[in-house]
Design a protein around this motif. Structure first.
Motif, mmCIF file in Angstrom:
data_model
loop_
_atom_site.group_PDB
_atom_site.id
_atom_site.type_symbol
_atom_site.label_atom_id
_atom_site.label_comp_id
_atom_site.label_asym_id
_atom_site.label_seq_id
_atom_site.Cartn_x
_atom_site.Cartn_y
_atom_site.Cartn_z
ATOM 1 N N UNK A 117 0.810 -1.216 0.000
ATOM 2 C CA UNK A 117 0.000 0.000 0.000
ATOM 3 C C UNK A 117 0.845 1.267 0.000
ATOM 4 N N UNK A 118 2.143 1.146 0.193
ATOM 5 C CA UNK A 118 3.034 2.302 0.172
ATOM 6 C C UNK A 118 3.624 2.565 -1.207
ATOM 7 N N UNK A 119 3.275 1.723 -2.160
ATOM 8 C CA UNK A 119 3.891 1.800 -3.481
ATOM 9 C C UNK A 119 2.911 2.291 -4.531
ATOM 10 N N UNK A 120 3.374 3.243 -5.333
ATOM 11 C CA UNK A 120 2.686 3.539 -6.574
ATOM 12 C C UNK A 120 2.957 2.381 -7.530
ATOM 13 N N UNK A 121 1.970 2.043 -8.325
ATOM 14 C CA UNK A 121 2.099 0.907 -9.235
ATOM 15 C C UNK A 121 1.874 1.362 -10.657
ATOM 16 N N UNK A 122 2.633 0.774 -11.559
ATOM 17 C CA UNK A 122 2.510 1.122 -12.968
ATOM 18 C C UNK A 122 2.426 -0.116 -13.839
ATOM 19 N N UNK A 123 1.851 0.073 -14.997
ATOM 20 C CA UNK A 123 1.854 -0.946 -16.047
ATOM 21 C C UNK A 123 2.643 -0.374 -17.233
ATOM 22 N N UNK A 124 3.512 -1.201 -17.762
ATOM 23 C CA UNK A 124 4.289 -0.855 -18.941
ATOM 24 C C UNK A 124 4.140 -1.991 -19.947
ATOM 25 N N UNK A 145 -0.812 -5.187 -28.864
ATOM 26 C CA UNK A 145 -0.057 -6.427 -28.691
ATOM 27 C C UNK A 145 1.321 -6.136 -28.126
ATOM 28 N N UNK A 146 1.638 -6.778 -26.999
ATOM 29 C CA UNK A 146 2.913 -6.541 -26.318
ATOM 30 C C UNK A 146 2.994 -7.448 -25.097
ATOM 31 N N UNK A 147 4.162 -7.458 -24.486
ATOM 32 C CA UNK A 147 4.313 -8.037 -23.156
ATOM 33 C C UNK A 147 4.040 -6.924 -22.152
ATOM 34 N N UNK A 148 3.092 -7.180 -21.270
ATOM 35 C CA UNK A 148 2.688 -6.195 -20.262
ATOM 36 C C UNK A 148 3.304 -6.572 -18.922
ATOM 37 N N UNK A 149 3.938 -5.590 -18.290
ATOM 38 C CA UNK A 149 4.594 -5.819 -17.008
ATOM 39 C C UNK A 149 4.105 -4.794 -15.999
ATOM 40 N N UNK A 150 3.925 -5.259 -14.779
ATOM 41 C CA UNK A 150 3.615 -4.308 -13.713
ATOM 42 C C UNK A 150 4.900 -3.981 -12.970
ATOM 43 N N UNK A 151 4.896 -2.829 -12.324
ATOM 44 C CA UNK A 151 6.082 -2.354 -11.627
ATOM 45 C C UNK A 151 5.667 -1.538 -10.414
ATOM 46 N N UNK A 152 6.528 -1.537 -9.411
ATOM 47 C CA UNK A 152 6.236 -0.812 -8.186
ATOM 48 C C UNK A 152 7.309 0.210 -7.874
ATOM 49 N N UNK A 153 6.863 1.327 -7.350
ATOM 50 C CA UNK A 153 7.773 2.405 -6.975
ATOM 51 C C UNK A 153 7.281 3.008 -5.671
ATOM 52 N N UNK A 154 8.216 3.204 -4.738
ATOM 53 C CA UNK A 154 7.830 3.685 -3.421
ATOM 54 C C UNK A 154 7.194 5.069 -3.515
ATOM 55 N N UNK A 155 5.981 5.146 -3.031
ATOM 56 C CA UNK A 155 5.202 6.364 -2.829
ATOM 57 C C UNK A 155 4.758 7.076 -4.107
ATOM 58 N N UNK A 156 5.683 7.679 -4.847
ATOM 59 C CA UNK A 156 5.261 8.593 -5.901
ATOM 60 C C UNK A 156 5.216 7.932 -7.269
ATOM 61 N N UNK A 157 4.285 8.408 -8.063
ATOM 62 C CA UNK A 157 4.082 7.899 -9.409
ATOM 63 C C UNK A 157 5.180 8.404 -10.345
ATOM 64 N N UNK A 158 5.444 7.631 -11.397
ATOM 65 C CA UNK A 158 6.300 8.080 -12.484
ATOM 66 C C UNK A 158 5.847 7.379 -13.758
ATOM 67 N N UNK A 159 6.022 8.028 -14.882
ATOM 68 C CA UNK A 159 5.733 7.382 -16.163
ATOM 69 C C UNK A 159 7.009 6.912 -16.851
ATOM 70 N N UNK A 160 8.124 6.926 -16.126
ATOM 71 C CA UNK A 160 9.401 6.462 -16.663
ATOM 72 C C UNK A 160 9.727 5.105 -16.077
ATOM 73 N N UNK A 161 9.951 4.106 -16.906
ATOM 74 C CA UNK A 161 10.174 2.763 -16.392
ATOM 75 C C UNK A 161 11.441 2.685 -15.561
ATOM 76 N N UNK A 162 12.409 3.544 -15.854
ATOM 77 C CA UNK A 162 13.676 3.476 -15.111
ATOM 78 C C UNK A 162 13.496 3.885 -13.648
#
Length: 121
Positions: A28-35, A89-106
């Motif tokens: 619950x402390x992580x912002x989550x993204x899909x790439x 069509x792609x491989x979809x991956x989820x990712x977690x980042x502490x607290x704040x959102x970002x649109x950069x996978x790095x």
């Protein structure tokens, strides 16, 4: 640890729902993204959700078709994908980042293994 599921083959115009289950007590402390990453292309941002779930972010290419959500009680983030197109069509991956959102996978420290989504025309 992040584990995605829900990928598959679907016809254009169809829908899929991806899930990303996280282990650990601090989800619950992580912002989550899909790439996503298509063959021969760079990884690109799809959607992200703040750690509380009150802020949602989308790439222009999926806005209005995809919906990201999370259930912190289940340690799971979802990506509902409607009106799918062959270019999704792609491989979809989820990712977690502490607290704040970002649109950069790095900027994301934690990644799942990815799930294949194939949309046929």
């Amino acid at each position: 640890q992040l584990v995605e599921s829900g990928g598959g083959l679907v016809q254009a115009g169809g829908s899929l729902r991806l899930s990303c289950a996280a282990s650990g007590r601090t989800f619950s402390s992580y912002a989550m993204g899909w790439f996503r990453q298509a063959p021969g292309k760079e990884r690109e941002f799809v959607a992200a959700i703040s750690w509380k779930g009150e802020r949602l972010y989308y790439a222009d290419s999926v806005k209005g078709r995809f919906t990201i959500s999370r259930d912190n009680a289940k340690n799971t983030v979802y990506l509902q994908m409607n009106s799918l197109k062959p270019e999704d069509t792609a491989v979809y991956s989820c990712a977690g980042r502490l607290l704040t959102y970002s649109n950069r996978w790095v900027d994301y420290a934690y990644w799942g293994q990815g799930t294949q989504v194939t949309v046929s025309s």
